[in-house]
Design an enzyme around this catalytic site. Sequence first.
Site, mmCIF file in Angstrom:
data_model
loop_
_atom_site.group_PDB
_atom_site.id
_atom_site.type_symbol
_atom_site.label_atom_id
_atom_site.label_comp_id
_atom_site.label_asym_id
_atom_site.label_seq_id
_atom_site.Cartn_x
_atom_site.Cartn_y
_atom_site.Cartn_z
ATOM 1 N N ASP A 240 10.108 24.124 -29.693
ATOM 2 C CA ASP A 240 9.026 23.713 -28.786
ATOM 3 C C ASP A 240 8.496 22.358 -29.220
ATOM 4 O OD1 ASP A 240 6.384 23.661 -27.372
ATOM 5 O OD2 ASP A 240 7.007 25.672 -26.783
ATOM 6 N N THR B 186 12.229 29.798 -11.591
ATOM 7 C CA THR B 186 11.083 30.203 -10.778
ATOM 8 C C THR B 186 11.483 30.467 -9.331
ATOM 9 O OG1 THR B 186 9.016 29.333 -9.861
ATOM 10 C CG2 THR B 186 10.626 27.711 -10.511
ATOM 11 N N ASP B 187 10.674 31.264 -8.645
ATOM 12 C CA ASP B 187 10.907 31.480 -7.205
ATOM 13 C C ASP B 187 10.567 30.218 -6.396
ATOM 14 O OD1 ASP B 187 8.138 31.556 -7.476
ATOM 15 O OD2 ASP B 187 7.876 33.510 -6.515
ATOM 16 N N GLU B 188 9.841 29.275 -7.013
ATOM 17 C CA GLU B 188 9.418 28.080 -6.262
ATOM 18 C C GLU B 188 10.594 27.198 -5.852
ATOM 19 O OE1 GLU B 188 6.002 25.990 -7.573
ATOM 20 O OE2 GLU B 188 5.007 27.790 -8.271
ATOM 21 N N TYR C 137 7.332 19.682 -9.513
ATOM 22 C CA TYR C 137 7.688 20.738 -10.474
ATOM 23 C C TYR C 137 8.896 21.537 -9.994
ATOM 24 C CZ TYR C 137 7.624 25.481 -12.404
ATOM 25 O OH TYR C 137 8.008 26.687 -12.949
ATOM 26 N N LYS D 58 12.743 22.071 -11.488
ATOM 27 C CA LYS D 58 13.295 23.383 -11.860
ATOM 28 C C LYS D 58 14.583 23.643 -11.070
ATOM 29 C CE LYS D 58 11.939 26.099 -14.331
ATOM 30 N NZ LYS D 58 12.135 26.290 -15.799
ATOM 31 N N ASP E 4 -7.151 21.205 -0.101
ATOM 32 C CA ASP E 4 -5.902 21.908 -0.392
ATOM 33 C C ASP E 4 -5.017 21.109 -1.352
ATOM 34 O OD1 ASP E 4 -4.180 23.998 -0.243
ATOM 35 O OD2 ASP E 4 -3.767 23.821 1.904
ATOM 36 N N PRO F 194 -1.742 19.217 -2.287
ATOM 37 C CA PRO F 194 -0.726 18.540 -1.460
ATOM 38 C C PRO F 194 0.593 19.310 -1.513
ATOM 39 C CG PRO F 194 -1.789 17.005 -2.989
ATOM 40 C CD PRO F 194 -2.245 18.371 -3.378
ATOM 41 N N GLY F 195 1.212 19.500 -0.353
ATOM 42 C CA GLY F 195 2.506 20.203 -0.301
ATOM 43 C C GLY F 195 2.410 21.678 -0.670
ATOM 44 N N HIS F 196 1.245 22.265 -0.483
ATOM 45 C CA HIS F 196 0.979 23.646 -0.932
ATOM 46 C C HIS F 196 1.893 24.668 -0.237
ATOM 47 C CE1 HIS F 196 -2.553 26.549 -2.031
ATOM 48 N NE2 HIS F 196 -1.414 26.874 -2.621
HETATM 49 P P1 NAD Z 1 3.926 27.073 -20.520
HETATM 50 O O1 NAD Z 1 3.530 25.774 -19.951
HETATM 51 O O2 NAD Z 1 2.887 28.029 -20.967
HETATM 52 O O3 NAD Z 1 4.902 26.838 -21.763
HETATM 53 C C1 NAD Z 1 5.961 25.934 -21.724
HETATM 54 C C2 NAD Z 1 6.298 25.530 -23.151
HETATM 55 O O4 NAD Z 1 7.423 24.637 -23.093
HETATM 56 C C3 NAD Z 1 5.169 24.789 -23.853
HETATM 57 O O5 NAD Z 1 4.898 25.349 -25.122
HETATM 58 C C4 NAD Z 1 5.692 23.362 -23.982
HETATM 59 O O6 NAD Z 1 5.258 22.692 -25.143
HETATM 60 C C5 NAD Z 1 7.188 23.596 -24.016
HETATM 61 N N1 NAD Z 1 7.904 22.384 -23.584
HETATM 62 C C6 NAD Z 1 7.727 21.695 -22.423
HETATM 63 N N2 NAD Z 1 8.512 20.608 -22.391
HETATM 64 C C7 NAD Z 1 9.206 20.605 -23.570
HETATM 65 C C8 NAD Z 1 10.143 19.723 -24.137
HETATM 66 N N3 NAD Z 1 10.523 18.603 -23.509
HETATM 67 N N4 NAD Z 1 10.658 20.016 -25.357
HETATM 68 C C9 NAD Z 1 10.259 21.133 -26.022
HETATM 69 N N5 NAD Z 1 9.343 21.990 -25.537
HETATM 70 C C10 NAD Z 1 8.828 21.735 -24.328
HETATM 71 O O7 NAD Z 1 4.875 27.721 -19.430
HETATM 72 P P2 NAD Z 1 5.169 29.245 -19.102
HETATM 73 O O8 NAD Z 1 4.248 29.702 -18.057
HETATM 74 O O9 NAD Z 1 5.285 30.007 -20.369
HETATM 75 O O10 NAD Z 1 6.613 29.095 -18.417
HETATM 76 C C11 NAD Z 1 7.783 29.178 -19.192
HETATM 77 C C12 NAD Z 1 8.997 29.018 -18.291
HETATM 78 O O11 NAD Z 1 8.998 30.026 -17.291
HETATM 79 C C13 NAD Z 1 9.071 27.687 -17.550
HETATM 80 O O12 NAD Z 1 10.401 27.260 -17.551
HETATM 81 C C14 NAD Z 1 8.604 28.027 -16.142
HETATM 82 O O13 NAD Z 1 9.200 27.169 -15.207
HETATM 83 C C15 NAD Z 1 9.115 29.443 -16.003
HETATM 84 N N6 NAD Z 1 8.332 30.290 -15.080
HETATM 85 C C16 NAD Z 1 6.976 30.394 -15.225
HETATM 86 C C17 NAD Z 1 6.263 31.243 -14.381
HETATM 87 C C18 NAD Z 1 4.772 31.394 -14.499
HETATM 88 O O14 NAD Z 1 4.163 31.986 -13.606
HETATM 89 N N7 NAD Z 1 4.129 30.916 -15.556
HETATM 90 C C19 NAD Z 1 6.941 31.967 -13.393
HETATM 91 C C20 NAD Z 1 8.328 31.807 -13.269
HETATM 92 C C21 NAD Z 1 9.017 30.983 -14.133
HETATM 93 O O1 DAU Z 2 5.918 31.206 -8.595
HETATM 94 C C1 DAU Z 2 6.153 30.949 -9.945
HETATM 95 C C2 DAU Z 2 5.325 29.782 -10.383
HETATM 96 O O2 DAU Z 2 3.977 30.231 -10.451
HETATM 97 C C3 DAU Z 2 5.757 29.199 -11.721
HETATM 98 O O3 DAU Z 2 7.038 28.672 -11.587
HETATM 99 C C4 DAU Z 2 4.786 28.104 -12.176
HETATM 100 O O4 DAU Z 2 5.144 27.668 -13.473
HETATM 101 C C5 DAU Z 2 3.393 28.677 -12.202
HETATM 102 O O5 DAU Z 2 2.469 27.659 -12.539
HETATM 103 C C6 DAU Z 2 3.022 29.284 -10.851
HETATM 104 O O6 DAU Z 2 2.874 28.261 -9.835
HETATM 105 P P1 DAU Z 2 1.690 28.303 -8.745
HETATM 106 O O7 DAU Z 2 1.450 26.951 -8.267
HETATM 107 O O8 DAU Z 2 1.938 29.371 -7.749
HETATM 108 O O9 DAU Z 2 0.503 28.817 -9.708
HETATM 109 P P2 DAU Z 2 -1.033 28.389 -9.838
HETATM 110 O O10 DAU Z 2 -1.680 29.413 -10.722
HETATM 111 O O11 DAU Z 2 -1.199 26.968 -10.176
HETATM 112 O O12 DAU Z 2 -1.568 28.625 -8.364
HETATM 113 C C7 DAU Z 2 -1.496 29.900 -7.760
HETATM 114 C C8 DAU Z 2 -2.064 29.764 -6.370
HETATM 115 O O13 DAU Z 2 -3.482 29.556 -6.467
HETATM 116 C C9 DAU Z 2 -1.534 28.586 -5.592
HETATM 117 O O14 DAU Z 2 -1.422 28.951 -4.226
HETATM 118 C C10 DAU Z 2 -2.588 27.496 -5.772
HETATM 119 C C11 DAU Z 2 -3.867 28.300 -5.872
HETATM 120 N N1 DAU Z 2 -4.942 27.759 -6.745
HETATM 121 C C12 DAU Z 2 -4.609 27.342 -7.992
HETATM 122 C C13 DAU Z 2 -5.592 26.868 -8.838
HETATM 123 C C14 DAU Z 2 -5.231 26.382 -10.229
HETATM 124 C C15 DAU Z 2 -6.245 27.766 -6.296
HETATM 125 O O15 DAU Z 2 -6.530 28.173 -5.150
HETATM 126 N N2 DAU Z 2 -7.218 27.316 -7.150
HETATM 127 C C16 DAU Z 2 -6.936 26.857 -8.392
HETATM 128 O O16 DAU Z 2 -7.882 26.450 -9.133
#
Ligand code: NAD
Ligand code: DAU
Length: 375
Positions: free
Chosen positions: A45, A152-154, A177, A181, A306, A308-310
């Site tokens: 990391d 991710t599903d995104e 993002y 991915k 909102d 952008p691109g939500h």
């Molecule tokens: P996070 O941001 O909490 O953790 C990501 C970690 O990766 C951090 O510790 C960061 O320092 C490390 N990292 C980033 N860039 C790096 C680099 N260049 N070199 C080394 N380390 C690096 O993220 P998370 O929520 O734990 O997500 C982990 C993975 O799961 C990601 O790939 C994300 O796309 C995927 N994912 C997340 C979610 C979600 O809801 N959080 C859902 C689906 C998939």
């Molecule tokens: O779907 C998987 C993804 O989920 C992962 O790949 C991403 O790493 C993770 O960040 C997450 O993405 P989202 O953009 O869906 O998550 P976020 O928590 O940022 O936002 C969830 C929803 O809530 C989204 O529709 C935006 C909205 N939102 C978010 C924030 C931070 C708000 O309405 N208010 C907020 O303050």
Amino acid sequence: MKVHILDQILNNRKRILVTGGAGFIGGALIRKLLSDSSAKIFNLDKFGYASNQDSINKKINLLGQSALERYKVLKLNLANFDQVNQAIKIAKPDLIFHLAAESHVDRSIDSPYEFISSNILGTFNLLESVRTFWNELPLKRKEIFRFHHISTDEVYGTLGNEGKFSELSTYRPNSPYSATKASSDHLVNAWHQTYGIPTVITNCSNNFGPWQYPEKLIPLAIFNALHEKKIRIYGDGQNVRDWLYVEDHVDGLLIAANKGKVGKSYCIGGFGETTNKDVVLKICKLLNKLSPNKTDYETQIEYVEDRPGHDKRYAIDSDLIQKELGWIPNNSFEESLEITVKWYIENQDWCEKLFLKSGYFGERVGLKNNQNYKN
Ligand code: NAD
Ligand code: DAU
């Protein structure tokens, strides 16, 4: 002697490299591997703004010396090829869980460069280092080696009111993002098809749970509520996400990496489709019960401009991983949300410490204010 229940599923994969292990999901995965397997764990990391090792350290303190001896940190940035190459030589992994990525959509709108660098170049560097390493492995180790890419599903873009994403959905990423991915998924597939690297990809929906850096909806809403700040809902609050408790995701990762078919992708979803408005209302209700204020927490809700691109709606059809690999989530959204809210109430000092370290205090980001290349 302690029986490690994961050793059977790991099937002789004794050296495990987790990239992004200081992040939210990687940390949960490492905690599980330390407590339930006898494998040696390498945590690669860069230790960025969202990273910390408190949860892992706490687990190691509980488990004792043997866990400490099985855990090694490799602090480096995946964007640096030479360092990645060196790390692979040190770890000599049987299995890689590649989670390291910049992960917050809002930040990718302000500063896309970091996402290109970590998520695309970082994945490329890792794949290239792995290619050399894997080619030189003896046959037996070559066969058991797996590269599991966590996505991710995104990458599939957005849904309307009907339907769900599945492994057959077309890639249509909409944010910087998700575009990075999607690119990394394509690289992983190409390195499998062209060079034969044994890869598995999982595409998961939104995770939540304890130890998540408070910038994503659920932990940020709880943190802002507890600090008498506005709880921001983007747009009309009708966007839908499919929420999954992080521990269920970790179970899915362990099954997919070890039992999944090489070269395949698996969608992991939570059966937790909820509008953002409903998520926030549920959080307020839990806070009213668990940490009552003079006024209802709902009064702090504010509808703001909102994103952008939500993307409107995400939902996952988890049929394949359920039927082929037997994965199913064990935790309901309601129960795990309550566990999560309680955890954040009890660990406010942890959030404050992280905020102080990173210089972010829960303010709005991602409104295209920052136009700087490479910022
Ligand atoms: P996070 O941001 O909490 O953790 C990501 C970690 O990766 C951090 O510790 C960061 O320092 C490390 N990292 C980033 N860039 C790096 C680099 N260049 N070199 C080394 N380390 C690096 O993220 P998370 O929520 O734990 O997500 C982990 C993975 O799961 C990601 O790939 C994300 O796309 C995927 N994912 C997340 C979610 C979600 O809801 N959080 C859902 C689906 C998939
Ligand atoms: O779907 C998987 C993804 O989920 C992962 O790949 C991403 O790493 C993770 O960040 C997450 O993405 P989202 O953009 O869906 O998550 P976020 O928590 O940022 O936002 C969830 C929803 O809530 C989204 O529709 C935006 C909205 N939102 C978010 C924030 C931070 C708000 O309405 N208010 C907020 O303050």
